[in-house]
Design an enzyme around this catalytic site. Structure first.
Site, PDB file in Angstrom:
ATOM      1  N   GLY A   9       0.840  -1.205   0.000  1.00 29.56           N
ATOM      2  CA  GLY A   9       0.000   0.000   0.000  1.00 29.56           C
ATOM      3  C   GLY A   9       0.870   1.249   0.000  1.00 29.56           C
ATOM      4  O   GLY A   9       0.541   2.257   0.614  1.00 29.56           O
ATOM      5  N   GLY A  12      -0.399   4.911  -1.087  1.00 26.87           N
ATOM      6  CA  GLY A  12      -1.463   5.578  -0.343  1.00 26.87           C
ATOM      7  C   GLY A  12      -0.967   6.755   0.485  1.00 26.87           C
ATOM      8  O   GLY A  12       0.216   7.104   0.439  1.00 26.87           O
ATOM      9  N   ASP A  53      -0.837  -7.388  -5.326  1.00 24.67           N
ATOM     10  CA  ASP A  53      -2.110  -7.447  -4.622  1.00 24.67           C
ATOM     11  C   ASP A  53      -1.905  -8.395  -3.445  1.00 24.67           C
ATOM     12  O   ASP A  53      -1.834  -9.612  -3.621  1.00 24.67           O
ATOM     13  CB  ASP A  53      -3.211  -7.975  -5.561  1.00 24.67           C
ATOM     14  CG  ASP A  53      -4.576  -7.992  -4.880  1.00 24.67           C
ATOM     15  OD1 ASP A  53      -4.626  -7.908  -3.633  1.00 24.67           O
ATOM     16  OD2 ASP A  53      -5.580  -8.086  -5.596  1.00 24.67           O
ATOM     17  N   TYR A 143     -14.840  -1.198   9.015  1.00 25.29           N
ATOM     18  CA  TYR A 143     -13.419  -0.864   9.163  1.00 25.29           C
ATOM     19  C   TYR A 143     -12.968  -1.060  10.616  1.00 25.29           C
ATOM     20  O   TYR A 143     -11.959  -1.709  10.892  1.00 25.29           O
ATOM     21  CB  TYR A 143     -13.213   0.593   8.724  1.00 25.29           C
ATOM     22  CG  TYR A 143     -11.835   1.149   8.936  1.00 25.29           C
ATOM     23  CD1 TYR A 143     -10.728   0.613   8.299  1.00 25.29           C
ATOM     24  CD2 TYR A 143     -11.646   2.252   9.772  1.00 25.29           C
ATOM     25  CE1 TYR A 143      -9.464   1.156   8.487  1.00 25.29           C
ATOM     26  CE2 TYR A 143     -10.389   2.795   9.965  1.00 25.29           C
ATOM     27  CZ  TYR A 143      -9.304   2.249   9.321  1.00 25.29           C
ATOM     28  OH  TYR A 143      -8.058   2.792   9.514  1.00 25.29           O
ATOM     29  N   LYS A 147     -10.287  -3.712  12.289  1.00 29.28           N
ATOM     30  CA  LYS A 147      -9.118  -3.274  13.063  1.00 29.28           C
ATOM     31  C   LYS A 147      -9.139  -3.897  14.460  1.00 29.28           C
ATOM     32  O   LYS A 147      -8.103  -4.307  14.977  1.00 29.28           O
ATOM     33  CB  LYS A 147      -9.061  -1.743  13.141  1.00 29.28           C
ATOM     34  CG  LYS A 147      -8.714  -1.068  11.808  1.00 29.28           C
ATOM     35  CD  LYS A 147      -7.324  -1.479  11.320  1.00 29.28           C
ATOM     36  CE  LYS A 147      -6.933  -0.844  10.007  1.00 29.28           C
ATOM     37  NZ  LYS A 147      -5.671  -1.359   9.460  1.00 29.28           N
TER      38      LYS A 147
HETATM   39  N1  SER Z   1      -8.698   8.050   9.075  1.00 23.22           N
HETATM   40  C1  SER Z   1      -9.454   6.850   9.297  1.00 23.22           C
HETATM   41  C2  SER Z   1     -10.830   6.983   8.789  1.00 23.22           C
HETATM   42  O1  SER Z   1     -11.344   8.073   8.845  1.00 23.22           O
HETATM   43  C3  SER Z   1      -9.486   6.511  10.770  1.00 23.22           C
HETATM   44  O2  SER Z   1      -8.482   5.603  11.044  1.00 23.22           O
HETATM   45  O3  SER Z   1     -11.405   6.026   8.377  1.00 23.22           O
END
Ligand code: SER
Length: 319
Positions: A9, A12, A53, A143, A147
């Site tokens: 990544g 990014g 990937d 997300y 995590k």
């Molecule tokens: N910057 C991230 C988000 O807004 C938070 O870890 O998803």
């Protein structure tokens, strides 16, 4: 054989600046940058680069063996806002890549792993002010779930297999070189671009939404510091709380107005408001400070100065 680093990544927002810093530290020939496309020429043209990937275990293993990689920084992930649009894709990307990297470490192909967690591990039932290292964690985004689960697996791989995996819970990261993508904290980057291009910005979060944030230089320094610390100093193998500054959209607008007096702000909260409302307003990161000497350098004013100065020099603005 000298130590070699792979960044997954690398094109990014954080990956690109981390790659530059690691090339500076280890030498360009010791750092392999990788991503799924060539979408950051500064990264691609400044050293070794592979299209990779990392959901594909075999491709990842071939790359590790080709360059004799011993350390991986896994910076690829789908962030909070995009993750809500593609929940299963977010789960697959965020979890598959982590398992591949942890398994490569468990099986002895690599020695050390950096994997970022996030303030998104916290949820509405978490205390919002000065959120402790150990507290209630009921994330409400896909997300955040990836995590939090990822943190559990990191600790498990460390305890069960001795994997040297290190992690920090990044707050929102603000930078001028590479745009963020798909996060809830992205407004705090967009605002600077729009301040310079249009002198006005419509915030997708309400004026009083305080969130933990950090300037990129501090985020990169924290990442390098935790990876350079002696293993015995890393006492938390899930992920460390990490903090620098906290501010609301109104406060960042005020800091911009000090330099661009004509700047104005309007507010039109969207679905990201609920995500922001579920996250802490400020973070207690005393364990990172005690265990491996974390110290931030940028406050809101210094960051605003840095953002506006550098962005006005570069031509790139948000379309
Ligand atoms: N910057 C991230 C988000 O807004 C938070 O870890 O998803």
């Amino acid at each position: 054989m000298s130590s070699k680093v792979l960044i997954i990544g690398a094109c990014g927002q954080i990956g690109s600046e981390l790659t530059a810093k690691l090339r500076e530290i280890h030498g360009a020939d010791q750092v392999v940058a990788s991503d799924i496309s060539y979408n950051n020429l500064a990264v691609v043209n400044s050293g070794l680069f592979e299209i990779l990937d990392a959901r594909d275990y075999s491709a990842l293993k071939v790359c590790i063996e080709k360059y004799q990689i011993d350390t991986i920084y896994l910076m690829a992930a789908m962030l909070s806002a995009t993750g809500e649009k593609y929940p299963m894709k977010a789960w697959d990307l965020n979890m598959d890549t982590l398992f591949h990297v942890l398994n490569l470490a468990k099986d002895g192909f690599i020695k050390k792993v950096f994997w970022p967690s996030s303030i998104a591990v916290f949820g509405t039932t978490t205390p919002k002010e000065n959120t402790p290292q150990y507290t209630v964690m009921e994330p409400s985004t896909v997300y955040g779930i990836t995590k939090q689960v990822g943190e559990r697996w990191c600790e498990y791989y460390h305890n069960r297999y001795g994997v040297d995996v290190r992690s920090i819970r990044y707050p929102g990261i603000i930078s001028w070189k590479t745009l963020p993508g798909g996060g809830t904290t992205d407004y705090a980057v967009e605002i600077y671009h729009k301040a310079l291009s249009d002198n006005t910005y419509e915030s997708f979060l309400s004026e009083d939404t305080a969130l933990p944030m950090m300037f990129m230089d501090d985020a990169v320094a924290a990442t390098v510091n935790i990876m350079q610390a002696p293993a015995e100093n890393i006492k938390i193998r899930s992920s460390y709380n990490l903090s620098a500054i906290s501010f609301t959209p109104e406060q960042i607008a005020e800091s911009i107005k000090k330099q661009l007096p004509g700047f104005s702000m309007t507010y039109k909260p969207d679905f990201r408001q609920a995500i922001a409302d579920s996250w802490p307003k400020s973070i207690d990161d005393s364990r990172a400070r005690e265990d491996w000497g974390w110290k931030h350098n940028f406050d809101l004013e210094k960051m605003t100065e840095e953002m506006l100065t550098n962005l006005s020099k570069s031509e790139e603005t948000v379309a």
